[in-house]
Structure formats: C-alpha cells, structure tokens
Design a protein around this motif. Structure first.
Motif, mmCIF file in Angstrom:
data_model
loop_
_atom_site.group_PDB
_atom_site.id
_atom_site.type_symbol
_atom_site.label_atom_id
_atom_site.label_comp_id
_atom_site.label_asym_id
_atom_site.label_seq_id
_atom_site.Cartn_x
_atom_site.Cartn_y
_atom_site.Cartn_z
ATOM 1 N N GLY A 166 8.346 -12.947 -10.645
ATOM 2 C CA GLY A 166 8.904 -12.141 -9.681
ATOM 3 C C GLY A 166 7.999 -10.678 -9.471
ATOM 4 N N LYS A 167 6.788 -10.535 -9.949
ATOM 5 C CA LYS A 167 5.998 -9.366 -9.896
ATOM 6 C C LYS A 167 4.820 -9.735 -8.726
ATOM 7 C CE LYS A 167 7.271 -7.821 -14.471
ATOM 8 N NZ LYS A 167 6.655 -7.313 -15.524
ATOM 9 N N ILE A 168 4.202 -8.459 -8.491
ATOM 10 C CA ILE A 168 3.130 -8.688 -7.562
ATOM 11 C C ILE A 168 1.849 -8.943 -8.483
ATOM 12 C CG2 ILE A 168 1.509 -7.132 -6.133
ATOM 13 C CD1 ILE A 168 4.022 -5.747 -4.872
ATOM 14 N N VAL A 169 1.093 -10.265 -7.870
ATOM 15 C CA VAL A 169 0.076 -10.534 -8.522
ATOM 16 C C VAL A 169 -1.411 -10.407 -7.871
ATOM 17 C CG1 VAL A 169 1.292 -12.291 -9.981
ATOM 18 C CG2 VAL A 169 0.150 -12.868 -7.816
ATOM 19 N N GLY A 170 -1.001 -10.122 -6.413
ATOM 20 C CA GLY A 170 -2.195 -10.043 -5.475
ATOM 21 C C GLY A 170 -1.972 -9.044 -4.319
ATOM 22 N N ILE A 171 -2.954 -8.716 -3.295
ATOM 23 C CA ILE A 171 -2.746 -8.183 -2.085
ATOM 24 C C ILE A 171 -3.406 -9.109 -1.295
ATOM 25 C CG2 ILE A 171 -4.844 -6.510 -2.495
ATOM 26 C CD1 ILE A 171 -3.384 -4.594 -0.954
ATOM 27 N N LYS B 286 9.260 5.398 -4.646
ATOM 28 C CA LYS B 286 9.761 6.068 -3.525
ATOM 29 C C LYS B 286 8.730 7.171 -2.725
ATOM 30 C CE LYS B 286 14.465 6.475 -5.119
ATOM 31 N NZ LYS B 286 15.685 7.397 -5.466
ATOM 32 N N THR B 287 7.451 7.124 -3.421
ATOM 33 C CA THR B 287 6.384 7.842 -3.011
ATOM 34 C C THR B 287 5.356 7.173 -2.786
ATOM 35 O OG1 THR B 287 5.837 8.827 -4.865
ATOM 36 C CG2 THR B 287 7.533 10.286 -3.553
ATOM 37 N N GLU B 288 4.973 5.867 -3.188
ATOM 38 C CA GLU B 288 3.702 4.999 -3.332
ATOM 39 C C GLU B 288 3.873 3.812 -2.583
ATOM 40 O OE1 GLU B 288 2.021 5.702 -7.793
ATOM 41 O OE2 GLU B 288 4.196 5.162 -7.613
ATOM 42 N N ILE B 289 3.009 3.996 -1.493
ATOM 43 C CA ILE B 289 2.846 2.658 -0.701
ATOM 44 C C ILE B 289 1.393 2.076 -0.955
ATOM 45 C CG2 ILE B 289 2.952 1.773 1.628
ATOM 46 C CD1 ILE B 289 5.611 3.215 0.717
ATOM 47 N N ILE B 290 1.382 0.823 -0.849
ATOM 48 C CA ILE B 290 0.163 0.187 -1.024
ATOM 49 C C ILE B 290 -0.151 -1.009 -0.048
ATOM 50 C CG2 ILE B 290 -1.366 -1.392 -2.578
ATOM 51 C CD1 ILE B 290 -0.656 1.333 -3.934
ATOM 52 N N THR B 291 -1.453 -0.684 0.679
ATOM 53 C CA THR B 291 -1.721 -1.405 1.648
ATOM 54 C C THR B 291 -3.503 -1.848 1.563
ATOM 55 O OG1 THR B 291 -1.830 -2.126 4.115
ATOM 56 C CG2 THR B 291 -2.145 0.384 3.247
ATOM 57 N N LYS C 284 -4.030 3.323 -1.240
ATOM 58 C CA LYS C 284 -2.806 4.170 -1.364
ATOM 59 C C LYS C 284 -2.558 5.136 -0.477
ATOM 60 C CE LYS C 284 -0.514 5.891 -5.625
ATOM 61 N NZ LYS C 284 -0.693 6.218 -7.194
ATOM 62 N N VAL C 285 -1.358 4.896 -0.256
ATOM 63 C CA VAL C 285 -0.643 6.016 0.711
ATOM 64 C C VAL C 285 0.699 6.461 -0.070
ATOM 65 C CG1 VAL C 285 0.612 6.603 2.699
ATOM 66 C CG2 VAL C 285 -0.992 4.808 2.647
#
Length: 428
Positions: free
Chosen positions: A167-172, A11-16, A70-71
């Motif tokens: 179903g999980k994030i493996v990369g950006i 709810k408070t962590e954004i990745i880009t 990280k935002v």
C-alpha cells in the motif's frame, strides 16, 4: 493551463513530475476532487516558483530523466475524508518481482479529451533493460489494457504507482513512452528519496565551462541530410536543418573530429570561440575534410577525420590548441583519471562541461558492443549518468597526469560505457 497529477506526502509536501512545473512562474495545487476540471474545487492553492523544486538533473530532452519535482505549501492542507497523505517505500525496497501488482493513479483523460476524472488501473511491471544501470531505470506497466486501450493516458503524469502488497508508493508516472501498446512508464521512487527529503541535498551539475576553459574545443555544424552510420535517420531530414558535434583544435589550421560527424557532407561549418557571445563560424568544403581510410560505417574504429582550414585561426584568450601525447604513450593504467570535455544535456539545455572519469580497456567494452567494437584500437570509459547525457562525439579526452590529448569520444549507447579512440595510434 496544462494539468498533471500529483500526490500528497504530507500537509505541506506535494510530489509531481518536473515536466509539469519546470519553468512555471507559479502553479495551482488542487486537492480533494474527483474531477480535476471541476471549476468548483474546494481546495485550490497558488504556489509561487520559489516553492517549486525540480530535480537538478532533469532534462526536457530525455524522456523520463530525473522527472520529479517537489512543491512545498506555505499553508498546511486540512486533512479530511477526501484529502490525506500516502507513505513512500523505504530506500531498501526493490522493484524486482514482475509478478507483483501495482496500481497507477491519475487524472488521465480518455480519447485525448476530458473530463479529467481520477482513475486507477492495476498492472504488473517490467524493467526497461535499455536504460541506465547507473542512475535510474524506467519501468513499464503491463497487464490488461484499460483506459481506452492504454494503461497511462495524458494527464496521468506525476501520479503515484502504489504497491498492492504494502500500500505504499513505489514509483512516479512519467508518461507514455510511445511503445505502440500504450504502456505507461514510471520511475522507482527509491531513487529520489534524498531529493524528496531535501531537494537542496542533491548535487547539481558541474557549472558550464567559461570560454577560456574550453578554448581548444570547437563545434562542427553539418547539414542534416547527409550519409552517416545512421543514414535511415536522415532520409527524410530537413535539408535546412543542421546537426551539431564537437571537435578539437590542434593548431591554427587543424581541426580534429569524428569521421561519422562529417562523412558524406558536401560542407560543414567549424565554430570556434563557441562559448562566447561572438563565435567564429567558418565554412569548410569536402575537399578540406580527410577521413581515415580505414573508417567503416559498420564499426567504430578509425572514426576520425581531420579538417584543414584555408585561413589560420586567430588565437586569443578564448581560442587555442591542445597538445597531443607522443606515439609511445600508452593508456595502460586503469586507475588514471582522464577529463572528458563536451556538450552535456541534463538540465533542459545543452551545455559544454567537463567531468573526470577512469577508462577501461577494450576487452571489457567488447561484450557490450559485439563485433562492431575493435578492441585492438578502441577503449571506453564509464559514465555517471547523473552527470547528464553526453553529446560529446568528437570531444577531447585529456590526461589529468600530463594535460595532453589522449583520446576522442566516438560513440555511446544508453546504459553502456562510452567508446573512445586513443590518439597515440592515430598520430601518423
């Protein structure tokens, strides 16, 4: 205002991507919309720069290098049917099964025009064997090309790559590598779990050197349009452009650098006191440049040149010389530490730094470079690429044991050891 994709971890962590936010005084985080260009977004949060952290090793000059940010939101998101989070794989997860299908998500545009609509694309992946084996590896998506012939399109940067298996994030996603077939490039997320957990936990670079710490280092500025080992790169070069290399001050009139830094140039500039606000720039013509007679464009050995200044340098607290080892000195103790000095690019700018490393004998390096590597006259050292990408060619290598010049950096190819020329054999 440019737009990128991002993903919600909590709810408070954004990745880009770092390239989406680095240097921005603020950004907007928009959530819960299918069309990013929709002006009626329900959730649009302004985030100031103090709540934006990008990887300390990120470099704008190197595609994909540590390109993550990280935002942190001050006010938590309200999760709903259209806003939620996704899990990351754990640190032991390996991207090593090319038959595995991944899904890339992003707000990329088609035909380089809007609207920015959230899309997904399934693909397999391949590793880029030419990238670093030490700190990070780029992967390219493969499979049926979509999105107007491209897997990844502008606007997808920062989007998640999700395993179809778990179903999980493996990369950006970091963008398109210009491969011609439009393959998207992404970084494995496992390399950045420490940063994501706590951006401050990642060790920053050594600080840039002060002028008096690099008093024996000079720079060579050479016109871009001149013959080098990589002549095709400069065939269409701007004649007004200048290339910068490192050099070493041996005495008030003697400068040492790589032959390939100056070969074919009708003149170069020698810059001393390079780190100060008032450097000295001296024009040197080709009659003052001597290249080792055994130097060949096809190889790396004897890649050394000596520049003789007509007017002696004025030594001071920021300009001085370094002593050479004597002719009997042998680099034969692989446990010995040496210090490499030179320009490193990592945090978006090129800065002069130093770092300690161990060296390897020529026999270990030769398989990496093949016939062009003369193991009888060359050696190499390993490079922790988390310290940056070196532009140190011509820079000094100094023994930690006796504080004398033992070598000069010659060349590196990404993901391979760095070639250097031991100095003792060149004293004559």
């Amino acid at each position: 205002m440019s737009k990128c994709t991002a993903f919600i971890l909590s709810k408070t962590e954004i990745i880009t991507n770092a390239h989406c936010v680095a240097g921005a005084p603020y950004v907007y985080v928009v959530a819960g919309t299918k069309v990013a260009s929709d002006e009626n977004q329900k959730i649009k949060i302004k985030v100031e720069k103090e709540n934006i952290a990008w990887h300390p090793h990120y470099s704008r000059l190197i595609f994909g290098a540590f390109d993550i940010a990280k935002v942190t939101l001050k006010t938590p998101l309200e999760f709903s049917d259209t806003v939620g989070s996704i899990e990351l794989v754990d640190k032991d997860y390996k991207l090593n099964d090319p038959s595995e299908v991944v899904t890339a998500y992003g707000y990329g545009v088609l035909n380089n025009i809007g609207p920015m609509i959230l899309r997904r694309c399934d693909a397999n992946y391949i590793s880029d064997a030419n990238t670093s084996k030490l700190s990070q590896t780029l992967y390219f998506t493969t499979g049926e090309a979509r999105n107007d012939g491209k897997i990844i399109t502008p606007g997808d940067s920062g989007g998640p790559v999700v395993s179809k298996t778990n179903g999980k994030i493996v990369g950006i996603i970091v963008g398109i590598n210009g491969t011609g077939d439009g393959r998207g490039a992404f970084l494995p997320i496992t390399l950045f779990l420490d940063f994501i957990r706590d951006p401050k936990s990642v060790k920053s670079l050594p600080p840039p050197l002060a002028p008096n710490e690099a008093k024996f280092i000079a720079d060579i500025m050479a016109p871009a349009k001149f013959v080098t080992a990589y002549k095709p790169d400069y065939d269409d070069a701007d004649e007004d452009l200048e290339l910068k290399f490192n050099a070493i001050i041996l005495s008030k009139t003697e400068i040492l650098t790589c032959a390939h830094n100056v070969h074919g140039a009708s003149y170069v500039y020698v810059i001393v006191n390079k780190l100060s606000s008032n450097p000295t720039k001296i024009k040197v013509t080709k009659d003052q440049i001597e290249i080792h007679q055994k130097y060949a464009l096809s190889g790396f050995a004897f890649d050394v040149a000596k520049i003789t200044l007509k007017e002696p340098l004025q030594f001071n607290d920021n300009v001085g010389s370094i002593d050479l080892v004597d002719k009997n000195y042998k680099l034969n103790d692989p446990s010995e530490l040496v210090t490499v000095y030179g320009d490193m690019t990592l945090d978006g700018t090129m800065r002069t730094r130093r770092y300690d490393t161990k060296y390897l004998n020529g026999a270990i390096c030769k398989p990496e470079y093949g016939a062009a590597f003369d193991a009888n006259h060359l050696m190499c050292y390993t490079l922790d690429e988390s310290m940056g990408t070196p532009f140190t060619f011509g820079g000094p290598i100094i023994s930690k044991k006796n504080n004398k010049l033992v070598g000069m950096t010659i060349f590196r190819s990404r993901g391979k050891p760095v070639i250097f020329q031991p100095i003792a054999s060149l004293l004559n």
